[in-house]
Design an enzyme around this catalytic site. Sequence first.
Site, short mmCIF file in Angstrom:
data_model
loop_
_atom_site.label_atom_id
_atom_site.label_comp_id
_atom_site.label_asym_id
_atom_site.label_seq_id
_atom_site.Cartn_x
_atom_site.Cartn_y
_atom_site.Cartn_z
N CYS A 1 0.82 -1.23 0.00
CA CYS A 1 0.00 0.00 0.00
C CYS A 1 0.85 1.27 0.00
CB CYS A 1 -0.93 0.00 1.20
SG CYS A 1 -0.14 -0.46 2.76
N HIS B 1 -3.14 6.47 4.19
CA HIS B 1 -1.76 6.70 4.60
C HIS B 1 -1.29 8.08 4.17
CE1 HIS B 1 -1.65 2.57 5.55
NE2 HIS B 1 -0.94 2.08 4.56
#
Lengths: 354, 354
Positions: free
Chosen positions: B130, B254
């Site tokens: 990710c 994130h």
Amino acid sequence: MQAGLTVAILGATGAVGTRMLAQLAQSTIPVKAVKLLASSRSAGKSLTFRGQSLTVEATTAASFAGVDLVLASAGSMVSKQFLPVAVEQGAVCVDNTSAFRMVPTVPLVVPEVNAGALREHHGIIANPNCSTIQMMVALNPIRQAVGLKQIIVSTYQAASGAGQSGLNEFYQEARDYLNGQQMTAKIFPTKGDQRHYPLAFNLLPQIDVLEDNLYSHEEWKMIHETKKIMLGDMNANDIKVTATCVRVPVPFSHGESIWIDTGRPDATVAQLHQALATAPGVVLQDDPQHQLYPQPLNATGTRATYVGRIRPDLENPGAFNLWVVADNLLKGAAWNAVQIAECLVAEGLIHAVA
Amino acid sequence: MQAGLTVAILGATGAVGTRMLAQLAQSTIPVKAVKLLASSRSAGKSLTFRGQSLTVEATTAASFAGVDLVLASAGSMVSKQFLPVAVEQGAVCVDNTSAFRMVPTVPLVVPEVNAGALREHHGIIANPNCSTIQMMVALNPIRQAVGLKQIIVSTYQAASGAGQSGLNEFYQEARDYLNGQQMTAKIFPTKGDQRHYPLAFNLLPQIDVLEDNLYSHEEWKMIHETKKIMLGDMNANDIKVTATCVRVPVPFSHGESIWIDTGRPDATVAQLHQALATAPGVVLQDDPQHQLYPQPLNATGTRATYVGRIRPDLENPGAFNLWVVADNLLKGAAWNAVQIAECLVAEGLIHAVA
């Protein structure tokens, strides 16, 4: 026996002020009396010092008569207004605001790094920005033992850096979010700026105002305060510094991911460990095998700066990554200020006025 | 009319699996049938696909008969066990785990960057980590337009990267903390590791296990996946990469603070803006005057990678800082996997088995 000092805390009821009082109570400073000063709104409140209840007074120019030491954390405007008055009446002031930090004749001091600069003081000593202080404590031992040519830092800064009102807003947002309610932001990223965003469960890459050069003022502070503390000149370029400052949804203690180039291609992690293991103010917490590294929850309430996750940059010999955590309200503010005052006393650089 | 595909989602009930199903429903992929596969513990649960209720089945080797496309996110062990079986039966697999990422013959793909690598596939295509994916989407346009020699990244990674159980633990910790209760940690920093620490109101500079070279496995992934995606070789050194990965108390999306050296001393912010403004998958969100910059709360639920806070390193010509945010479960996982499958369909690289 040394004569005791009369100490005034300016901004006594704030997140930093209350901690200045607690740190003063635990310090080696000989205290004769304490004056608690704040805005008229907070006048009349009571705080305890060494078991004694003290009443907060509204600050006026007359408040500083007979005061030997001022610990100030009531905002830049208040420091600019009152500290010159206090100095005129004979006090020495340790100022936690940014008001005087970049005045060339005002020492900007992290005691572990440049306590010697205190000897040049003219009544006001500036306490650096919270995020700068912990970086200086961590990097100075490396600089002395190995070298330091470049710093690239990304911060993970706690909500309490915005004071008690910021902390309250953050907690309320967190409660609202968990209860499925709308979050209301009035303070973050920066009090008084045009737009406000929730901090809870979010990340805000703005601390203080964004300036014309695209950096936030917090980033500007980290760059130029580092140079003034380590090199004696806010514009020196012997150490290159760049910074990205981010507010994170943590109440207390800042984290910092720091990349450094020591300029010594043969430098090793062992050398850095050795330099940090015995460094003043540092707790080396770097044991990957046992998953030991600095964490805000563990640093909060302590005076130390915690350093860990030290790794060589695998493709740049002499460069390293590290992770640094310290309590932003203690080492980043209240404790560093009281520690400066302890140094002033120890060096005979402050005396009772009366 | 193109024949429809039979699609299996392996790990269908997880944080990523449920999003794979939702992304598939909104995709351009011609779907004939969907099979939901998970552990026997989850068998019997129901999920909805385009208005139709589907029952989750326990995964066995026989589950893949007649399956054309597998989207896998049930952990590395499960992928290693079942994906070769699925490929043998004629399926193409897009694997969100790290099981096959570093196999030289397995393409590791971010469609905006290296969709061409899909042509070399042998049945399994790996979805990158990710934190790597969003960095690639942000940096590739800069690399193409200006240049890219070095990357230093610090991550601010969301709790959901540890799956639904990590997310649940995080929320429970947050509630306990706000209610003055003790927090209990059983998952973070890394499921199955020796020690566990609370994530709520804290920062954990460990994601995945810490390895002998002192880097966490997550940091290792960011370094070597970047090289494989951008340079075609996990050990190439045309672009130097180093990383510090930190888990932050945010549920989704994130953040990344990235310093890059373009290798072009005359490069400007305007050139970077121009490269990013029209780049696929990128939303340029960089207006300091109006306090606009990427934030997790705004990115969550969207497919884009948001880039902002672009600033020149004031002492290193050609170097820049930037701030990148994306939904780790969508662009960082489910959407990137479905997007790879869309590319496979568009390029004629996948066909109905039956």
